[in-house]
Write a protein that holds these residues in place. Structure first.
Motif, PDB file in Angstrom:
ATOM      1  N   TYR A  65     -42.770 -41.589 -35.199  1.00  0.00           N
ATOM      2  CA  TYR A  65     -41.653 -40.722 -34.905  1.00  0.00           C
ATOM      3  C   TYR A  65     -41.800 -40.196 -33.568  1.00  0.00           C
ATOM      4  O   TYR A  65     -42.835 -39.914 -33.022  1.00  0.00           O
TER       5      TYR A  65
ATOM      6  N   GLN B 154     -36.523 -31.218 -42.161  1.00  0.00           N
ATOM      7  CA  GLN B 154     -37.777 -31.002 -41.631  1.00  0.00           C
ATOM      8  C   GLN B 154     -38.022 -29.293 -41.682  1.00  0.00           C
ATOM      9  O   GLN B 154     -37.366 -28.608 -41.713  1.00  0.00           O
TER      10      GLN B 154
ATOM     11  N   HIS C  43     -40.206 -34.094 -43.554  1.00  0.00           N
ATOM     12  CA  HIS C  43     -40.996 -34.082 -42.335  1.00  0.00           C
ATOM     13  C   HIS C  43     -41.614 -32.850 -42.022  1.00  0.00           C
ATOM     14  O   HIS C  43     -40.799 -31.845 -42.009  1.00  0.00           O
TER      15      HIS C  43
ATOM     16  N   GLY D  14     -43.228 -37.931 -42.923  1.00  0.00           N
ATOM     17  CA  GLY D  14     -43.625 -37.850 -41.422  1.00  0.00           C
ATOM     18  C   GLY D  14     -44.247 -36.338 -41.200  1.00  0.00           C
ATOM     19  O   GLY D  14     -43.942 -35.355 -41.730  1.00  0.00           O
TER      20      GLY D  14
END
Length: 298
Positions: A46, A166, A193, A251
């Motif tokens: 990423y 996120q 993430h 992630g």
């Protein structure tokens, strides 16, 4: 998942003088080019950026090798008014097009609302409509939010299920893990993430260099150093292993400001495969020092 593919590069340092431990400022053009080339060749998954990160998007567009296979995530601009209107939806759509142009991409992996709290405001439907339009037109594959706390997330999930969230998590700040929010997102098939694995570099600082504001964390740092000594691990390896081994996480976003920091990160990756420790005893509850928005200005 290939271990490298779970790790992404945060790029706020490309455009801003960012991080409590950053004494070098923004990297040079030469360094940005070298960092991006190394990220691509190393097979990381990423690239995380934002339209508000100074000229980060421009520098990425200029120096990112065209043959990359990175999934690029960027964030929309901030929405300050208490009441949002149709113009804010247009602003979101237009800025997304501008991000694509600056990044020199035809499509983004994901566009995030930078402060998810914007979706708790009156008129937030205009932002949601713009996000849907961008997906329908094939300009973004996923849409989501960047959040800072549990209350904010709870409000949003009552009426919007993002594709990706996120959020901050690290060995000291495990609040969203202990509250069950990360598992809740996993159960909803929402991609998760992590950011702030180094807590803006704070977790890599020597105790003697800590500003007075963080003095309450010194016992926690002593415990962290004991972990490092007992298990023969560096701070980077400990921080990275904590995020990587979370089964709910898709992630892990790590920021670097130099080629040497990136080298240290990449060299740590093979070793963290073997690290499977219980980090729960390192968690801290002093929310004031865990949230960078409460930190004094440097």
């Amino acid at each position: 998942m290939n271990i490298n593919k779970k790790i992404g590069l945060g790029t706020v340092q490309f455009g801003l003088d960012y991080g409590v431990s950053n004494i070098n400022g923004q990297p040079s053009d030469h360094a940005v080019k070298a960092i991006l080339e190394r990220v691509v060749s190393s097979g990381l998954g990423y690239l995380d950026t934002a339209s508000t990160y100074g000229d980060s998007e421009i520098r990425i567009g200029k120096y990112l090798p065209p043959s990359h296979s990175l999934s690029i995530v960027t964030k929309a601009p901030l929405f300050e008014p208490d009441v949002l209107t149709e113009k804010d939806g247009e602003k979101l759509y237009t800025h997304a097009l501008q991000s694509l142009e600056r990044l020199k991409q035809d499509c983004l992996y994901c566009l995030l609302i930078h402060h998810g709290s914007a979706l708790t405001k009156t008129g937030s439907q205009y932002l949601l409509e713009a996000l849907m339009r961008l997906k329908e037109e094939g300009l973004v594959k996923k849409t989501g939010i960047s959040i800072y706390g549990a209350e904010e997330l709870d409000k949003i999930l009552t009426y919007f299920t993002p594709d990706l969230v996120q959020l901050p998590l690290n060995i000291f700040d495990q609040r969203l893990l202990k509250s069950g929010h990360i598992q809740r997102l996993k159960n909803m098939n929402v991609e998760v993430h992590l950011r702030s694995l180094y807590l803006q570099g704070l977790l890599l600082m020597h105790q003697d260099d800590l500003p007075d504001f963080f003095s309450s964390l010194k016992p926690a740092f002593s415990k962290l150093d004991h972990y490092c000594h007992v298990y023969n691990l560096s701070r980077v390896e400990i921080c990275l292993a904590f995020g990587y081994h979370r089964p709910e996480v898709n992630g892990v976003i790590i920021g670097v400001s130099s080629e040497s920091e990136l080298d240290e990160l990449i060299k740590s990756i093979p070793k963290i495969k073997t690290i499977d420790l219980d980090f729960s005893s390192l968690a801290q509850s002093c929310a004031n020092v865990l949230n960078p928005s409460h930190w004094p200005t440097r």
